[in-house]
Design a protein around this motif. Structure first.
Motif, PDB file in Angstrom:
ATOM      1  N   ARG A  55       0.808  -1.226   0.000  1.00  0.00           N
ATOM      2  CA  ARG A  55       0.000   0.000   0.000  1.00  0.00           C
ATOM      3  C   ARG A  55       0.838   1.271   0.000  1.00  0.00           C
ATOM      4  O   ARG A  55       0.359   2.337   0.312  1.00  0.00           O
ATOM      5  CB  ARG A  55      -0.981   0.028   1.163  1.00  0.00           C
ATOM      6  N   VAL A 127     -13.244   3.133   2.579  1.00  0.00           N
ATOM      7  CA  VAL A 127     -11.891   3.276   3.116  1.00  0.00           C
ATOM      8  C   VAL A 127     -11.939   4.290   4.245  1.00  0.00           C
ATOM      9  O   VAL A 127     -12.599   5.326   4.138  1.00  0.00           O
ATOM     10  CB  VAL A 127     -10.925   3.782   2.008  1.00  0.00           C
ATOM     11  N   ARG A 140      -4.600   3.326  -2.084  1.00  0.00           N
ATOM     12  CA  ARG A 140      -5.672   2.351  -1.885  1.00  0.00           C
ATOM     13  C   ARG A 140      -6.259   2.004  -3.239  1.00  0.00           C
ATOM     14  O   ARG A 140      -6.511   2.867  -4.062  1.00  0.00           O
ATOM     15  CB  ARG A 140      -6.798   2.902  -0.993  1.00  0.00           C
ATOM     16  N   THR A 142      -9.529   0.317  -4.708  1.00  0.00           N
ATOM     17  CA  THR A 142     -10.860   0.036  -4.187  1.00  0.00           C
ATOM     18  C   THR A 142     -11.906   0.391  -5.239  1.00  0.00           C
ATOM     19  O   THR A 142     -11.658   0.279  -6.438  1.00  0.00           O
ATOM     20  CB  THR A 142     -11.074   0.821  -2.861  1.00  0.00           C
TER      21      THR A 142
END
Length: 188
Positions: A55, A127, A140, A142
């Protein structure tokens, strides 16, 4: 040969945060063994940065490298340098198991700027956007509503969002609505 144009050609919207399509950006998907010495050396030579941790995202003004999965990185560079960068990676990683692909024309990038930028993303992505949970140097991968996306914190007041070019208009509309004046959450 036609001229390359970005998905929304720099379109912008100002609400309680400003949303701006960022124009053409070089983006290379690099897959392989991220712990291998040749991979680390090639990434460092191209970007000036090492392979980030899980990440992680390391950015400079013109280049960047982001962790996307255990065997995938996103390399950011000037749009006009992307093809040469793929060739450079291919030469440096010859004999290794890897994939380097120029994905620049397949994606769009937006900037969300302002002190309430986190609020915009928090409305759309599952998130935790609190400063203690998401800080500079992190990425991130997502969804924003129904669109696959990735985003990273460029600085305290700028989040960059990447999505598929085919969904750029949809994502832009989502971001505009999430930044609509009067809909501030007061969080972050």
């Amino acid at each position: 040969m036609s001229n390359a144009v970005s998905a929304l050609q720099g379109e912008a919207h100002t609400g309680f945060a400003t949303i701006t399509e960022q124009g053409l950006r070089g983006m290379i998907t690099l897959r392989g063994d991220l712990s291998a010495a040749p991979m680390k050396k090639a990434v460092k030579a191209l970007t000036g940065s090492g392979v980030p941790q899980m990440r992680g995202c390391v950015l400079s003004d013109s280049h960047g490298v982001a962790w996307m999965s255990p065997d995938e990185l996103l390399i950011l560079c000037p749009y006009t340098h992307a093809e040469a960068a793929v060739a450079e990676l291919s030469k440096a990683l010859a004999g290794q198991h890897f994939l380097a692909a120029n994905m620049s024309d397949a994606r769009a990038v937006f900037a969300i700027t302002g002190s309430a930028a986190r609020q915009v993303v928090a409305k759309l992505a599952p998130v935790d956007m609190a400063q203690s949970a998401f800080s500079e140097g992190e990425i991130r991968r997502t969804r924003l509503a129904q669109a696959p996306a990735a985003f990273w914190l460029r600085d305290a007041e700028m989040i960059e969002v990447m999505c598929f070019r085919s969904q750029a208009e949809y994502v832009f509309e989502l971001l505009k609505r999430a930044a609509q004046p009067g809909s501030e959450t007061g969080l972050f």
